[in-house]
Write a protein that holds these residues in place. Sequence first.
Motif, PDB file in Angstrom:
ATOM      1  N   ALA A 170     -22.986  35.497  -1.753  1.00 53.63           N
ATOM      2  CA  ALA A 170     -24.403  35.161  -1.619  1.00 53.63           C
ATOM      3  C   ALA A 170     -25.271  36.375  -1.935  1.00 53.63           C
ATOM      4  N   ILE A 171     -24.862  37.544  -1.436  1.00 49.41           N
ATOM      5  CA  ILE A 171     -25.636  38.767  -1.726  1.00 49.41           C
ATOM      6  C   ILE A 171     -25.595  39.058  -3.220  1.00 49.41           C
ATOM      7  N   THR A 172     -24.433  38.877  -3.828  1.00 51.77           N
ATOM      8  CA  THR A 172     -24.320  39.088  -5.280  1.00 51.77           C
ATOM      9  C   THR A 172     -25.248  38.136  -6.025  1.00 51.77           C
ATOM     10  N   ALA A 173     -25.299  36.871  -5.581  1.00 54.14           N
ATOM     11  CA  ALA A 173     -26.188  35.896  -6.226  1.00 54.14           C
ATOM     12  C   ALA A 173     -27.643  36.321  -6.085  1.00 54.14           C
ATOM     13  N   ALA A 174     -27.998  36.837  -4.902  1.00 53.98           N
ATOM     14  CA  ALA A 174     -29.383  37.287  -4.679  1.00 53.98           C
ATOM     15  C   ALA A 174     -29.714  38.445  -5.616  1.00 53.98           C
ATOM     16  N   ARG A 175     -28.784  39.402  -5.727  1.00 50.83           N
ATOM     17  CA  ARG A 175     -29.033  40.570  -6.588  1.00 50.83           C
ATOM     18  C   ARG A 175     -29.124  40.172  -8.055  1.00 50.83           C
ATOM     19  N   GLU A 176     -28.259  39.267  -8.442  1.00 50.42           N
ATOM     20  CA  GLU A 176     -28.299  38.819  -9.838  1.00 50.42           C
ATOM     21  C   GLU A 176     -29.612  38.099 -10.132  1.00 50.42           C
ATOM     22  N   ALA A 177     -30.064  37.296  -9.182  1.00 48.80           N
ATOM     23  CA  ALA A 177     -31.348  36.600  -9.383  1.00 48.80           C
ATOM     24  C   ALA A 177     -32.469  37.621  -9.539  1.00 48.80           C
ATOM     25  N   ARG A 178     -32.498  38.632  -8.646  1.00 47.15           N
ATOM     26  CA  ARG A 178     -33.570  39.635  -8.735  1.00 47.15           C
ATOM     27  C   ARG A 178     -33.527  40.363 -10.069  1.00 47.15           C
ATOM     28  N   THR A 179     -32.294  40.644 -10.529  1.00 43.76           N
ATOM     29  CA  THR A 179     -32.162  41.332 -11.824  1.00 43.76           C
ATOM     30  C   THR A 179     -32.693  40.461 -12.959  1.00 43.76           C
ATOM     31  N   CYS A 180     -32.390  39.167 -12.907  1.00 47.95           N
ATOM     32  CA  CYS A 180     -32.909  38.251 -13.934  1.00 47.95           C
ATOM     33  C   CYS A 180     -34.430  38.239 -13.920  1.00 47.95           C
ATOM     34  N   ARG A 200     -36.381  40.542 -12.781  1.00 45.13           N
ATOM     35  CA  ARG A 200     -36.851  41.856 -13.238  1.00 45.13           C
ATOM     36  C   ARG A 200     -36.843  41.919 -14.766  1.00 45.13           C
ATOM     37  N   ASN A 201     -35.854  41.246 -15.351  1.00 39.61           N
ATOM     38  CA  ASN A 201     -35.742  41.266 -16.810  1.00 39.61           C
ATOM     39  C   ASN A 201     -36.602  40.204 -17.494  1.00 39.61           C
ATOM     40  N   GLY A 202     -37.405  39.491 -16.692  1.00 38.22           N
ATOM     41  CA  GLY A 202     -38.390  38.629 -17.338  1.00 38.22           C
ATOM     42  C   GLY A 202     -38.222  37.140 -17.109  1.00 38.22           C
ATOM     43  N   LEU A 203     -37.135  36.701 -16.454  1.00 37.12           N
ATOM     44  CA  LEU A 203     -36.974  35.267 -16.209  1.00 37.12           C
ATOM     45  C   LEU A 203     -38.091  34.758 -15.300  1.00 37.12           C
ATOM     46  N   VAL A 204     -38.725  33.672 -15.684  1.00 39.88           N
ATOM     47  CA  VAL A 204     -39.763  33.047 -14.861  1.00 39.88           C
ATOM     48  C   VAL A 204     -39.302  31.645 -14.502  1.00 39.88           C
ATOM     49  N   ALA A 205     -39.059  31.387 -13.183  1.00 41.32           N
ATOM     50  CA  ALA A 205     -38.633  30.056 -12.733  1.00 41.32           C
ATOM     51  C   ALA A 205     -38.796  29.998 -11.224  1.00 41.32           C
ATOM     52  N   THR A 261     -41.494  44.133  -9.384  1.00 47.66           N
ATOM     53  CA  THR A 261     -40.882  43.528 -10.583  1.00 47.66           C
ATOM     54  C   THR A 261     -39.857  42.445 -10.275  1.00 47.66           C
ATOM     55  N   ASP A 262     -39.370  42.377  -9.025  1.00 51.89           N
ATOM     56  CA  ASP A 262     -38.170  41.580  -8.749  1.00 51.89           C
ATOM     57  C   ASP A 262     -38.455  40.164  -8.283  1.00 51.89           C
ATOM     58  N   LEU A 263     -39.702  39.725  -8.414  1.00 53.21           N
ATOM     59  CA  LEU A 263     -40.031  38.319  -8.179  1.00 53.21           C
ATOM     60  C   LEU A 263     -40.226  37.654  -9.538  1.00 53.21           C
ATOM     61  N   PRO A 264     -40.009  36.337  -9.611  1.00 54.65           N
ATOM     62  CA  PRO A 264     -40.114  35.695 -10.931  1.00 54.65           C
ATOM     63  C   PRO A 264     -41.528  35.684 -11.499  1.00 54.65           C
ATOM     64  N   LEU A 265     -42.550  35.605 -10.622  1.00 54.03           N
ATOM     65  CA  LEU A 265     -43.914  35.509 -11.140  1.00 54.03           C
ATOM     66  C   LEU A 265     -44.907  35.942 -10.060  1.00 54.03           C
ATOM     67  N   TYR A 266     -45.920  36.694 -10.508  1.00 50.43           N
ATOM     68  CA  TYR A 266     -46.940  37.217  -9.583  1.00 50.43           C
ATOM     69  C   TYR A 266     -48.303  36.662  -9.957  1.00 50.43           C
ATOM     70  N   ARG A 267     -49.184  36.659  -8.953  1.00 50.78           N
ATOM     71  CA  ARG A 267     -50.592  36.339  -9.204  1.00 50.78           C
ATOM     72  C   ARG A 267     -51.443  37.552  -8.827  1.00 50.78           C
ATOM     73  N   ILE A 268     -52.388  37.881  -9.707  1.00 53.56           N
ATOM     74  CA  ILE A 268     -53.324  38.962  -9.427  1.00 53.56           C
ATOM     75  C   ILE A 268     -54.674  38.324  -9.107  1.00 53.56           C
ATOM     76  N   SER A 308     -45.290  38.598 -14.912  1.00 55.92           N
ATOM     77  CA  SER A 308     -43.918  38.661 -14.393  1.00 55.92           C
ATOM     78  C   SER A 308     -43.541  40.098 -14.018  1.00 55.92           C
ATOM     79  N   ASP A 309     -44.366  41.050 -14.375  1.00 57.81           N
ATOM     80  CA  ASP A 309     -44.165  42.458 -14.003  1.00 57.81           C
ATOM     81  C   ASP A 309     -45.507  42.958 -13.477  1.00 57.81           C
ATOM     82  N   ALA A 310     -45.556  43.300 -12.184  1.00 60.62           N
ATOM     83  CA  ALA A 310     -46.850  43.622 -11.564  1.00 60.62           C
ATOM     84  C   ALA A 310     -47.040  45.119 -11.364  1.00 60.62           C
TER      85      ALA A 310
END
Lengths: 268, 268
Positions: free
Chosen positions: A11-21, A23-28, A87-94, A105-107
Amino acid sequence: MNALQIARQAAITAAREARTCYRNGLVAPSAGIAPGMTQANLIALPRDWAYDFLLYAQRNPQACPVLDVTDAGSFVTPMAEGADLRTDLPLYRIWRNGKLAEEVSDARGAWAEHPDMVTFLIGCSFTFETGLLEADIDVRHITDGGNVPMYRTNRACRPAGRLHGEMVVSMRPIPADRVAEAATITGRYPAVHGAPVHVGEPLQIGITDLAKPDFGEAVRIEPGEIPVFWACGVTPQAAVMASGVPFAITHSPGHMFITDVPDSTYHV
Amino acid sequence: MNALQIARQAAITAAREARTCYRNGLVAPSAGIAPGMTQANLIALPRDWAYDFLLYAQRNPQACPVLDVTDAGSFVTPMAEGADLRTDLPLYRIWRNGKLAEEVSDARGAWAEHPDMVTFLIGCSFTFETGLLEADIDVRHITDGGNVPMYRTNRACRPAGRLHGEMVVSMRPIPADRVAEAATITGRYPAVHGAPVHVGEPLQIGITDLAKPDFGEAVRIEPGEIPVFWACGVTPQAAVMASGVPFAITHSPGHMFITDVPDSTYHV
C-alpha cells in the motif's frame, strides 16, 4: 515479513508510485488509488491567514478535520516521507481575492509567491471508502471511474476571524438497506469527516439538483438508493470564495494528497 | 418532559450551580461534580501566542484536544450559557515568564492585563469518568474525595512555533481484570483524551514515584491494581513552563470548567 506487513508495504509503495506519477504530470481524481492509505485535502495560506484558518477548522471539525500543519515556508509533512506538497498532488487550484485564478499540476511557482506559506492537510472521505468497499457497499464514483460529486449547502460554518462560508458535502448513493451500515462504518473515522451529516432530502440542505454538483462529477443514482451526504474537505475552498481570501493554494476537488498513513490510524 | 430530559435538565442545573458556587469563591477540585457534563481545562494567552498554541494543540491532540476557542478579548463560550470564564472556575493559576506567579479564585484582574486574551477550552478526562463509574469501575480520587494525581512524563510533545514541553498524564489505579474495559470505555471519547497512553510500568514514562505527583494528590493503590495513565489537559501548563511563556492564565490542575455540554456529545 508477515502477510499484514507485506500488504502494508504494498500500500505504501502504491501511494509513493501515485505521488511520483502526479509529480510527473499525471492529472486524475485520486479516489480508489492506493486503497487503505489516508488521503488528504490541502489548503496553503500565507502565515498572516494561518491562525484564522486553524481556528475555522477547529470550529468546524467535521468539515475541516486537520491532520497536519506545516511550519511556515515548509512544504514537507511527516505523513509522507520524501513528498513535496507543491508537486505531489494531481491538480492544484490557485485562488486570488476569493476567485479561482488557475489550475496547475505543479504549484511551485505559486508557492514561491509567498515565503511564509502554511499548508494544512485536512481529512478526506476517500479515506473511509476502503471501509465501505470492504463491507461490499458500492462506491459509485469508484465503480464508474469518475470523481465524487460535491455540493455547496445552505449550512453556514461557524465563522473565525476573517473567514466564513458554507459547508460543502460529498454525496454517495447508498441502497436504503445499507444506509445505516454506511453511517456506522464511516462514523468510526471522525478524523476524516466521520458519519454522514444528512441522509436523503437534498433540498433541505439547499441542493436543488443532484445532477449538477458544484465540484466533481454527477453519478448515477439507481432506484432504491438514497443520496447520503458527508461533510467535505472542499469546505475550505468555499470559505476562500465567500471570504475573498487574497491568496490561497488548494488541491483541485477530488485530486487529493495520498499519504503513507494507513486508514486504520484514524479508526476509533 | 420525559425521563431523559428531566435527567439532562438536572445535570445542567448541577453544572450551573457549581459554576455559581465557584464564582462566589468556593475552591475545590471538580471531579465528580455535575456527573454527565463535560469538564474542560483552560488556558488563556495573549493573541500573539494564540496561533502557536492552537498549532501545539493540533499537533498533540491526545493531550490537548481543543473543545472551544474564544475570540480575542472575549470570555464567554457557547459551551456554557451565561458563564464567565474569568470567574466560574474554582481556581486559576497566573503564569509569568514560565513560572507560577499566583493562584486566584477570581481572575478578572489577570484577564484585564491584556485586552486580547484568547481562551482555549481543552478536553478533560473527568468527562469520561462518568462512563467508568457507570461500568462499576472505581475512580479512586472520587471515592476518596480528593484530586486526581498528575505527573510530568519524559514524553516530548511535538513542538509548534515557540512552544515545546512534555506530556502530562493523569493516573487512575484500575483492577487488572478491568484495565481492558477501562481502555475501551475511555477510547470512545477521543475528544477528552480517549484511551490510556500507558498501562503500568511508570518508570518507562519517567515517573519515579507514584506517591509524589507533580500536580493533584496521590491516591492509594490497592493490591491487584495497575496504574493506568491518560494524557492530561495540564500538558499546556507544562509547555508554559518549558517554553517560558511571558503571560498565561490557566485553571489550577483538577479545578476545571464545568460546561453545559453532555458527555455523550463526545462519545463516538
